[in-house]
Design a protein around this motif. Structure first.
Motif, PDB file in Angstrom:
ATOM      1  N   LEU A   1       0.788  -1.326  -0.044  1.00 29.81           N
ATOM      2  CA  LEU A   1       0.082   0.120   0.013  1.00 29.81           C
ATOM      3  C   LEU A   1       0.915   1.259   0.061  1.00 29.81           C
ATOM      4  O   LEU A   1       0.599   2.202  -0.593  1.00 29.81           O
ATOM      5  CB  LEU A   1      -0.855   0.087   1.210  1.00 29.81           C
ATOM      6  CG  LEU A   1      -2.087  -1.002   1.428  1.00 29.81           C
ATOM      7  CD1 LEU A   1      -2.856  -0.672   2.664  1.00 29.81           C
ATOM      8  CD2 LEU A   1      -3.097  -0.718  -0.034  1.00 29.81           C
ATOM      9  N   ILE A   2       1.882   1.282   0.775  1.00 32.14           N
ATOM     10  CA  ILE A   2       2.750   2.441   0.786  1.00 32.14           C
ATOM     11  C   ILE A   2       3.531   2.656  -0.547  1.00 32.14           C
ATOM     12  O   ILE A   2       3.626   3.822  -0.975  1.00 32.14           O
ATOM     13  CB  ILE A   2       4.042   2.109   1.782  1.00 32.14           C
ATOM     14  CG1 ILE A   2       3.169   1.870   3.342  1.00 32.14           C
ATOM     15  CG2 ILE A   2       4.637   3.349   1.960  1.00 32.14           C
ATOM     16  CD1 ILE A   2       2.149   2.794   3.553  1.00 32.14           C
ATOM     17  N   MET A   3       3.917   1.560  -1.220  1.00 27.12           N
ATOM     18  CA  MET A   3       4.312   1.839  -2.573  1.00 27.12           C
ATOM     19  C   MET A   3       3.210   2.127  -3.555  1.00 27.12           C
ATOM     20  O   MET A   3       3.636   3.016  -4.324  1.00 27.12           O
ATOM     21  CB  MET A   3       5.020   0.581  -3.010  1.00 27.12           C
ATOM     22  CG  MET A   3       5.827   0.017  -2.085  1.00 27.12           C
ATOM     23  SD  MET A   3       7.404   0.853  -1.620  1.00 27.12           S
ATOM     24  CE  MET A   3       8.457   0.630  -3.061  1.00 27.12           C
ATOM     25  N   LEU A   4       2.282   1.855  -3.240  1.00 25.86           N
ATOM     26  CA  LEU A   4       1.244   2.221  -4.435  1.00 25.86           C
ATOM     27  C   LEU A   4       0.605   3.786  -3.956  1.00 25.86           C
ATOM     28  O   LEU A   4       0.553   4.356  -5.059  1.00 25.86           O
ATOM     29  CB  LEU A   4      -0.205   1.440  -4.010  1.00 25.86           C
ATOM     30  CG  LEU A   4      -0.146  -0.004  -4.639  1.00 25.86           C
ATOM     31  CD1 LEU A   4      -1.264  -0.841  -3.994  1.00 25.86           C
ATOM     32  CD2 LEU A   4       0.053   0.096  -6.021  1.00 25.86           C
ATOM     33  N   LEU A   5       0.790   4.310  -2.675  1.00 28.43           N
ATOM     34  CA  LEU A   5       0.617   5.495  -2.532  1.00 28.43           C
ATOM     35  C   LEU A   5       1.688   6.354  -3.130  1.00 28.43           C
ATOM     36  O   LEU A   5       1.288   7.467  -3.649  1.00 28.43           O
ATOM     37  CB  LEU A   5       0.567   5.738  -1.011  1.00 28.43           C
ATOM     38  CG  LEU A   5      -0.446   5.493  -0.221  1.00 28.43           C
ATOM     39  CD1 LEU A   5      -0.348   5.398   1.405  1.00 28.43           C
ATOM     40  CD2 LEU A   5      -1.764   6.088  -0.441  1.00 28.43           C
ATOM     41  N   ALA A   6       2.880   5.849  -3.060  1.00 28.26           N
ATOM     42  CA  ALA A   6       4.049   6.815  -3.816  1.00 28.26           C
ATOM     43  C   ALA A   6       3.701   6.936  -5.290  1.00 28.26           C
ATOM     44  O   ALA A   6       3.854   7.694  -5.683  1.00 28.26           O
ATOM     45  CB  ALA A   6       5.484   6.098  -3.602  1.00 28.26           C
ATOM     46  N   ALA A   7       3.260   5.664  -5.854  1.00 30.59           N
ATOM     47  CA  ALA A   7       3.086   5.603  -7.561  1.00 30.59           C
ATOM     48  C   ALA A   7       2.097   6.547  -7.762  1.00 30.59           C
ATOM     49  O   ALA A   7       2.137   7.339  -8.747  1.00 30.59           O
ATOM     50  CB  ALA A   7       2.970   4.112  -7.710  1.00 30.59           C
ATOM     51  N   LYS A   8       1.042   6.524  -6.911  1.00 26.33           N
ATOM     52  CA  LYS A   8      -0.044   7.418  -7.152  1.00 26.33           C
ATOM     53  C   LYS A   8       0.246   8.824  -7.325  1.00 26.33           C
ATOM     54  O   LYS A   8      -0.274   9.687  -8.076  1.00 26.33           O
ATOM     55  CB  LYS A   8      -1.361   7.400  -6.273  1.00 26.33           C
ATOM     56  CG  LYS A   8      -2.483   8.020  -6.480  1.00 26.33           C
ATOM     57  CD  LYS A   8      -3.648   7.492  -5.601  1.00 26.33           C
ATOM     58  CE  LYS A   8      -5.067   8.264  -6.039  1.00 26.33           C
ATOM     59  NZ  LYS A   8      -5.180   9.520  -6.408  1.00 26.33           N
ATOM     60  N   ALA A   9       1.268   9.188  -6.332  1.00 23.80           N
ATOM     61  CA  ALA A   9       1.869  10.646  -6.430  1.00 23.80           C
ATOM     62  C   ALA A   9       2.948  11.000  -7.578  1.00 23.80           C
ATOM     63  O   ALA A   9       3.487  11.859  -7.315  1.00 23.80           O
ATOM     64  CB  ALA A   9       2.232  10.851  -5.043  1.00 23.80           C
ATOM     65  N   GLY A  10       3.219   9.837  -8.406  1.00 24.38           N
ATOM     66  CA  GLY A  10       4.305   9.809  -9.320  1.00 24.38           C
ATOM     67  C   GLY A  10       5.631   9.712  -8.610  1.00 24.38           C
ATOM     68  O   GLY A  10       6.616  10.046  -9.123  1.00 24.38           O
TER      69      GLY A  10
END
Length: 527
Positions: free
Chosen positions: A360-369
């Protein structure tokens, strides 16, 4: 040693203790101390806290009215605790805020080349979206499947079981769509595009945008008669791994002594002894999720009637991928849609899935570019501020709760729980919590017919570490944090932790879990 989110303890050969532990946390209070003295804790709670096993332990309690924030009970509630997997309350809350409960992962497959007479002259590329289950837990009812003690815990805790769902269902779905598009043969390669975020080793797994069967090889060990060899079967069955099993059956009642290793790439070895009786489950971590997924997709294509010229095993050729962003809808030949994100949140909190919580933390990063774990944790900090909590009063270093710098207080997590109850996605958050005596990790902490069963929905966390000097283990923390509908009908938030409790056998860990639930039950009865 510190390793997994929930405590566990197994007896190794020669009577020594093999310890694995996890999830740690502490934080600061977001709710000021009450201005009037609080009533004493219920006698039933104090009786548990005063038992001999807790002679060197310290307890922490926070109970507050969910709507008004009125503090109903407190003990050391403004002090930092090791919160272990209750850290997931923050990662799942942040993810719900960022993605919403109705978000779905979309995982496409694109062709890179023309199709003539059913043959693709070029590569097939699966573009990983970070889907946390890839259809491998989808039920016919459109929900996500889990067990009270999931396979991710099989090497740590006794009694882990598999779901009945097909872990390759998402790949089979994509392969069937590829075949339906008219492709019957691929004379190029099959590639996995996992560039959504940086693939990152963490703890005993690898954080990757591609995840099939939680990137685990399941090993079911079926004992024979005492003295005979045990049978080992694997799931999924794949050419990606060869299983080497040397497991003997011993008399019923003996402790199992199983060791799982990966002595070389593509090989899983399991050895040791199992007692006669019921099958046992163990798992092996996949070292290279991209190559694993590539092999599984080629095998799924074969089942769908699509032949692939490239060998099914071997490394995923990331250097052969096209430029990011160059895929077009015209070249898309398959698309897998996940269940709603609300089901992913349920899986993470009900079963306390570590890999998914960190992902989830990595996905949050990806969503923010962005691409890294620290990038994602910066998004969590923004959410903490949004919840009205000063992030300087706490510390978080991952999504699962496996760092000793995952720190907050019972009062602080109470503030988070109250904030979440004001949001429109609160029903999703609440439904994700394990319920006492009903489901998830808290299924057995109270009997299913206990009055409190189903009335407390709370995330748990446990950390165990080795006390080398005393040749014992120490439960660094056991905690519950969540919601309760008290006996009176009052809606409240509750957080109860106990720290620094010596144990000798695994049953002690389970007993402590039940006794923390006993304290919560006493609070439930009081308010």
């Amino acid at each position: 040693m510190i390793a997994n989110r929930r405590a566990f303890l197994t007896t190794a050969a020669g009577g020594a203790l093999a310890l694995t532990a996890c999830g740690t946390s502490q934080a600061a209070a977001a709710t000021p101390p009450p201005t009037t003295p609080l009533p004493p804790l219920p006698p039933a709670a104090l009786e548990i806290m005063g038992r001999p096993r807790y002679a060197i332990s310290r307890w922490f309690v926070h109970v507050a009215d969910r709507a008004t924030g009125e503090v109903l009970a407190g003990l050391n509630a403004a002090d930092l605790v090791l919160a272990a997997s209750t850290t997931k309350l923050w990662s799942t809350g942040t993810a719900l805020d960022a993605f919403g409960p109705d978000f779905r992962f979309l995982t496409p497959v694109h062709r890179r080349g023309p199709v003539a007479d059913g043959t693709l002259h070029g590569d097939l590329v699966l573009v990983a979206s970070g889907d946390l289950t890839m259809g491998g837990r989808d039920t016919a009812a459109g929900t996500i499947a889990f067990t009270g003690l999931d396979h991710a815990e099989a090497n740590s805790l006794p009694g882990a079981t598999l779901t009945v769902e097909n872990p390759l269902a998402g790949l089979d779905d994509l392969a069937a769509q590829v075949a339906a598009s008219g492709i019957k043969a691929v004379d190029g390669d099959v590639l996995i595009d996992a560039r959504l975020f940086d693939q990152t080793p963490k703890d005993d797994y690898v954080l990757s945008p591609i995840m099939i069967n939680d990137n685990l090889i399941d090993l079911t060990v079926t004992p024979g008669a005492a003295g005979a060899a045990a049978t080992v079967t694997s799931r999924p069955v794949t050419a990606a791994y060869t299983i080497r099993a040397t497991v003997a059956t011993v008399a019923a009642g003996q402790p199992p002594t199983l060791t799982v290793t990966t002595p070389e790439p593509g090989v899983v070895a399991i050895s040791g002894e199992v007692p006669a009786g019921a099958p046992l489950l163990r798992t092996a971590q996949v070292a290279d999720p991209q190559s694993f997924a590539r092999t599984l997709l080629i095998e799924a294509l074969g089942r769908a009637g699509v032949t692939v010229t490239a060998p099914p095993t071997g490394p995923n050729r990331a250097d052969a991928l096209p430029a990011p962003g160059s895929y077009t809808d015209a070249d898309r030949v398959a698309l897998h849609r996940s269940l709603p994100f609300s089901e992913n949140i349920k899986l993470i909190n009900k079963v306390s899935m570590n890999l998914q919580a960190d992902t989830l933390i990595m996905l949050l990063a990806a969503k923010a570019g962005k691409r890294t774990l620290p990038d994602g944790m910066a998004i969590v900090q923004q959410f903490v501020r949004k919840a009205g909590i000063d992030p300087a009063t706490m510390s978080l270093s991952d999504g699962r709760g496996n760092e000793y710098t995952d720190l907050f207080t019972p009062a602080t997590v109470g503030a988070l729980l109250r904030y979440m109850s004001t949001r429109p996605d609160f029903p999703t958050y609440l439904a994700s919590m394990p319920r006492y005596g009903v489901d998830g990790t808290e299924t057995t902490v109270v009997p299913p017919d206990a009055p409190v069963a189903g009335k407390v929905a709370a995330k748990s966390g446990t950390t165990v570490a080795e006390d080398v000097m005393n040749q014992r283990a120490l439960v660094m923390t056991r905690g519950n944090a969540g919601y309760m509908t008290a006996r009176s009908g009052r809606e409240a938030v509750v957080a109860v932790y106990v720290m620094h409790t010596p144990i000798a056998v695994i049953d002690d860990v389970l007993a402590i879990a039940a006794e923390v639930a006993g304290v919560v039950t006493a609070l439930w009865e009081r308010w």
